[in-house]
Enzyme design. Structure first.
Site, PDB file in Angstrom:
ATOM      1  N   SER A  80       0.823  -1.358   0.140  1.00  0.00           N
ATOM      2  CA  SER A  80       0.127   0.138  -0.026  1.00  0.00           C
ATOM      3  C   SER A  80       0.789   1.357  -0.013  1.00  0.00           C
ATOM      4  CB  SER A  80      -0.920  -0.078   1.423  1.00  0.00           C
ATOM      5  OG  SER A  80      -1.508   1.280   1.419  1.00  0.00           O
ATOM      6  N   TYR A  87      -1.810  -1.218  10.273  1.00  0.00           N
ATOM      7  CA  TYR A  87      -1.689  -1.350   8.705  1.00  0.00           C
ATOM      8  C   TYR A  87      -0.408  -0.841   8.210  1.00  0.00           C
ATOM      9  CZ  TYR A  87      -3.912  -0.867   4.138  1.00  0.00           C
ATOM     10  OH  TYR A  87      -3.925  -0.971   2.658  1.00  0.00           O
TER      11      TYR A  87
END
Length: 254
Positions: A144, A157
């Site tokens: 990401s 995350y």
């Protein structure tokens, strides 16, 4: 965008395939001829994906599995081999995110984030590598833009996605002289089911800090990312190894 080469007669495994990017990736691989094992914890969504994959006149194996444990990861690779007789591409797409103040994040949320975002790609790779080496195959991890920029209230995350990038590079070095390509894709924000996590955010988060990672050019198209993953999974991407390909509309540019 570069196009995936013909994968007729080959087999791929895609996690997080009940919807969003995982589903789009499975369909993209099916469109170039690959048989696909689709994996997710959502059986209903998985069956919908399987129908879309089979509509491309290829075989599909739906596996409703929680990949939080090593044994589950090993089992799903074994089932793929038993069904298709080979494995040419492992696409680690599944991911979870919990938005919260760092001091309030529960141990359960932290461990789940680690298990799905980082441990599962590693354990799946462990199980898949012997078979991928036989076929000169590929691993494509999905990281990401959060691997490269700090995003408030998403410490777990961000940490796992950054870890996945360096896991990719470390494994790429380890298999430098073997017939296996290992790469990762780092998308920016997309309209996927992971966006639903915003609905469960605590109400006292600072919106100004959240706005700092809002894409200036809008969301990334899911199909664009899926096509990139399929390309990296195919022989057309023979020059890619140990790469992290960002597709984020410039959010990590500065």
């Amino acid at each position: 965008m570069n196009q995936a080469s013909d994968m007729s007669g080959k087999a791929a495994l895609v996690t997080g395939a009940a919807g969003g990017l995982g589903r789009a990736t499975a369909v993209a691989l099916a469109k170039v001829g690959a048989d696909v094992c689709v994996v997710d914890i959502n059986p209903a969504g998985l069956e919908e994906t399987a129908e879309l994959v089979r509509a491309e006149q290829v075989r599909c194996l739906p596996c409703s599995v929680d990949l939080s444990t090593k044994s589950a990861c090993m089992a799903v690779v074994a089932e793929t081999i038993e069904t298709f007789g080979r494995l040419d591409a492992l696409c680690n797409v599944a991911g979870v995110i919990f938005f919260n103040h760092s001091e309030a994040m529960s141990e359960e949320q932290w461990q789940k984030t680690l298990a799905v975002n980082l441990s599962a790609p590693f354990f799946l790779s462990q199980a898949a590598i012997p078979h991928l080496l036989e076929q000169a195959g590929a691993i494509v991890n999905v990281s990401s833009s959060a691997a490269f920029i700090g995003e408030a209230y998403a410490a777990g995350y961000c940490a796992t996605k950054a870890g996945l990038v360096n896991l990719t590079k470390a494994m790429a070095m380890e298999y430098m002289h073997k017939p296996l390509r290992i790469n990762t894709v780092a998308p920016g924000g997309m309209m996927t089911n992971i966006v639903s996590s915003f609905a469960s955010m605590p109400k006292d988060l600072d919106p100004g800090l959240m706005a700092r990672f809002k894409p200036l050019r809008g969301m990334v198209e899911v199909d664009d990312v899926a096509n990139l993953i399929a390309f990296l999974a195919s022989d057309a991407a023979s020059g890619y190894h140990g790469a992290c390909v960002t597709i984020d509309k410039g959010i990590t540019a500065g």
